[in-house]
Motif scaffolding. Structure first.
Motif, PDB file in Angstrom:
ATOM      1  N   GLY A  82      10.488  17.014 -14.018  1.00 35.89           N
ATOM      2  CA  GLY A  82      10.914  17.064 -15.416  1.00 35.89           C
ATOM      3  C   GLY A  82      10.252  16.040 -16.303  1.00 35.89           C
ATOM      4  N   THR A  83       9.327  15.229 -15.732  1.00 35.92           N
ATOM      5  CA  THR A  83       8.615  14.238 -16.533  1.00 35.92           C
ATOM      6  C   THR A  83       7.110  14.446 -16.372  1.00 35.92           C
ATOM      7  N   ASP A  84       6.326  13.771 -17.201  1.00 36.91           N
ATOM      8  CA  ASP A  84       4.869  13.912 -17.166  1.00 36.91           C
ATOM      9  C   ASP A  84       4.159  12.725 -16.526  1.00 36.91           C
ATOM     10  N   LYS A  85       4.866  11.615 -16.329  1.00 42.86           N
ATOM     11  CA  LYS A  85       4.222  10.400 -15.826  1.00 42.86           C
ATOM     12  C   LYS A  85       3.861  10.536 -14.349  1.00 42.86           C
ATOM     13  N   VAL A  86       2.585  10.352 -14.031  1.00 44.30           N
ATOM     14  CA  VAL A  86       2.108  10.405 -12.652  1.00 44.30           C
ATOM     15  C   VAL A  86       1.852   8.976 -12.167  1.00 44.30           C
ATOM     16  N   ILE A  87       2.405   8.642 -11.006  1.00 47.05           N
ATOM     17  CA  ILE A  87       2.215   7.323 -10.396  1.00 47.05           C
ATOM     18  C   ILE A  87       1.163   7.463  -9.303  1.00 47.05           C
ATOM     19  N   ASN A  88       0.139   6.619  -9.347  1.00 47.06           N
ATOM     20  CA  ASN A  88      -0.963   6.676  -8.386  1.00 47.06           C
ATOM     21  C   ASN A  88      -0.968   5.449  -7.482  1.00 47.06           C
ATOM     22  N   TYR A  89      -1.125   5.692  -6.181  1.00 45.33           N
ATOM     23  CA  TYR A  89      -1.275   4.605  -5.220  1.00 45.33           C
ATOM     24  C   TYR A  89      -2.530   4.882  -4.381  1.00 45.33           C
ATOM     25  N   ASP A  90      -3.442   3.921  -4.316  1.00 45.77           N
ATOM     26  CA  ASP A  90      -4.656   4.069  -3.515  1.00 45.77           C
ATOM     27  C   ASP A  90      -4.524   3.238  -2.239  1.00 45.77           C
ATOM     28  N   LEU A  91      -4.708   3.892  -1.096  1.00 44.30           N
ATOM     29  CA  LEU A  91      -4.539   3.253   0.206  1.00 44.30           C
ATOM     30  C   LEU A  91      -5.822   3.361   1.014  1.00 44.30           C
ATOM     31  N   ASP A  92      -6.017   2.397   1.911  1.00 46.89           N
ATOM     32  CA  ASP A  92      -7.216   2.349   2.753  1.00 46.89           C
ATOM     33  C   ASP A  92      -6.783   1.973   4.165  1.00 46.89           C
ATOM     34  N   GLY A  93      -7.191   2.805   5.147  1.00 47.77           N
ATOM     35  CA  GLY A  93      -6.811   2.544   6.529  1.00 47.77           C
ATOM     36  C   GLY A  93      -7.310   1.225   7.075  1.00 47.77           C
ATOM     37  N   GLU A  94      -8.289   0.606   6.402  1.00 47.89           N
ATOM     38  CA  GLU A  94      -8.741  -0.718   6.834  1.00 47.89           C
ATOM     39  C   GLU A  94      -7.625  -1.754   6.673  1.00 47.89           C
ATOM     40  N   GLU A  95      -6.729  -1.497   5.725  1.00 48.16           N
ATOM     41  CA  GLU A  95      -5.528  -2.319   5.546  1.00 48.16           C
ATOM     42  C   GLU A  95      -4.339  -1.357   5.539  1.00 48.16           C
ATOM     43  N   PRO A  96      -3.878  -0.915   6.722  1.00 52.02           N
ATOM     44  CA  PRO A  96      -2.836   0.116   6.814  1.00 52.02           C
ATOM     45  C   PRO A  96      -1.633  -0.216   5.930  1.00 52.02           C
ATOM     46  N   ALA A  97      -1.152   0.815   5.214  1.00 48.84           N
ATOM     47  CA  ALA A  97      -0.042   0.625   4.281  1.00 48.84           C
ATOM     48  C   ALA A  97       0.736   1.925   4.177  1.00 48.84           C
ATOM     49  N   TYR A  98       1.945   1.836   3.583  1.00 58.29           N
ATOM     50  CA  TYR A  98       2.754   3.037   3.429  1.00 58.29           C
ATOM     51  C   TYR A  98       3.350   3.123   2.033  1.00 58.29           C
TER      52      TYR A  98
END
Length: 380
Positions: A322-338
């Motif tokens: 129902g909203t337009d705001k997109v949240i982006n997260y960039d991850l790299d397996g060299e520094e594993p993250a969730y």
């Protein structure tokens, strides 16, 4: 058979938004959009009611420094809605959101009591159907802090490192928003038990399904912060109230909390990364994704889910329904993250690198096609 046409006054509010988005998942419903400005234009309001088979009347004022303004506003909203039905010569089933304050000696409660009485008179005169739902305290995702409930206020404060204050440590009767929405839907479609008030009018007195001390709510939220936000541990999600409170709490966690980097243990043999600790059951899985491909574009209404990138590069995107705001997260397996997926957020993951992407997933409820909780919608 055509779709059942439903309008919701106050569809942008806390309850209205949840009811609207839940009904939007049904193939047998056509939602008639409502705007607050309709109450300022008799023709627009008449046009709105003429399109509806049922109208859920949630629009109301419940806070103002002058109680008389609350009373006058709420009565006028009722009169305007009745007047629009009379002008358009239509008799939709009206479902009215009342309150336990009806029985109390205050102008807000009086506005609810008298509003119900005016709808009952209209139903009798026009042979329309009217249902009144007496609603207890409601909690759930996206409630407004310092406005909708003590739960919303405490969730916001705890998640944002503020100190909540308990003014009265009494027991609070609560109902989770998903449970309340189901009662509204059952009422709309005639599947909810109700008490006849005579002359085509019915009443549903909704009882809280949780009775909890305020200090217990704060205790659980502080535990969620300590275990989940600080240590990445999912709590036990078997108890309905605790799971509902946890899903509510997750929606107040700041965007900047993610992505959360793992601790990577390395020795001559290679490396070791702990993906998830849980105090509940769940399903672990993994996927491989070739460069440029996107997975997901769906959302959940109750399940908790974790995406962990362990090899390759990825972009995880979330957008609240129902909203337009997109949240982006960039991850790299060299520094594993969730990144964890809040409910009511459509989400995806795209391989943005040049090599195969490996992603591990954890979800607290194994997939069951008989009880699907995955609804598809593109993030963009």
């Amino acid at each position: 058979m055509g779709k059942y046409k439903i309008g919701i006054t106050g569809q942008a509010g806390f309850i209205g938004n949840h009811l609207y988005t839940t009904l939007s998942l049904r193939e047998d419903v056509e939602l008639v959009d409502f705007e607050r400005s309709f109450f300022e234009d008799a023709d627009s309001l008449a046009k709105f009611v003429s399109k509806c088979d049922a109208i859920v009347h949630l629009a109301a004022m419940n806070r103002h420094k002058d109680p008389k303004v609350i009373y006058d506003t709420n009565i006028k909203l009722v009169e305007d809605l009745i007047g629009a039905c009379q002008k358009a010569k239509v008799t939709p089933h009206i479902i009215f959101s009342s309150s336990s304050q009806e029985l109390k000696d205050n102008l807000y409660g009086q506005s609810k009591r008298e509003g119900k009485e005016r709808f009952m008179s209209w139903a009798q005169e026009s042979s329309a159907k009217f249902s009144s739902l007496t609603i207890p305290n409601v909690f759930g995702p996206f409630g407004k802090p310092n406005y909708n409930s003590v739960v919303a206020t405490f969730c916001h404060k705890v998640a944002n490192n503020e100190e909540p204050t308990i003014l009265n440590d009494g027991e609070v009767g609560l109902i989770y928003i998903n449970d309340l929405v189901q009662i509204f839907i059952d009422t709309i479609f005639g599947n909810q038990r109700s008490k006849s008030l005579g002359n085509n009018s019915f009443e549903i007195e909704i009882e809280p399904n949780h009775f909890v001390k305020v200090s217990r709510i704060l205790e659980l939220l502080n535990r969620f912060k300590s275990d989940y936000m600080e240590k990445g541990i999912f709590p036990n999600l078997e108890d309905h109230f605790e799971k509902s409170l946890f899903n509510t709490f997750r929606c107040y966690i700041p965007e900047s909390h993610y992505p959360v980097k793992y601790t990577k243990h390395t020795d001559p043999r290679g490396s070791f990364v702990e993906i998830a600790r849980t105090q509940t059951s769940g399903q672990f899985s993994f996927s491989t994704t070739v460069p440029g491909i996107t997975r997901g574009n769906h959302f959940h209404t109750r399940k908790a889910e974790r995406f962990a990138v362990i090899r390759g590069k990825a972009r995880i995107q979330l957008r609240r329904i129902g909203t337009d705001k997109v949240i982006n997260y960039d991850l790299d397996g060299e520094e594993p993250a969730y990144v964890d997926m809040p409910i009511w957020y459509t989400h995806n993951i795209t391989n943005t690198g040049d090599e195969e992407l490996i992603t591990l997933f954890w979800i607290n409820e194994p997939y069951d096609p008989k009880d699907a909780d995955t609804y598809f919608e593109n993030v963009e």
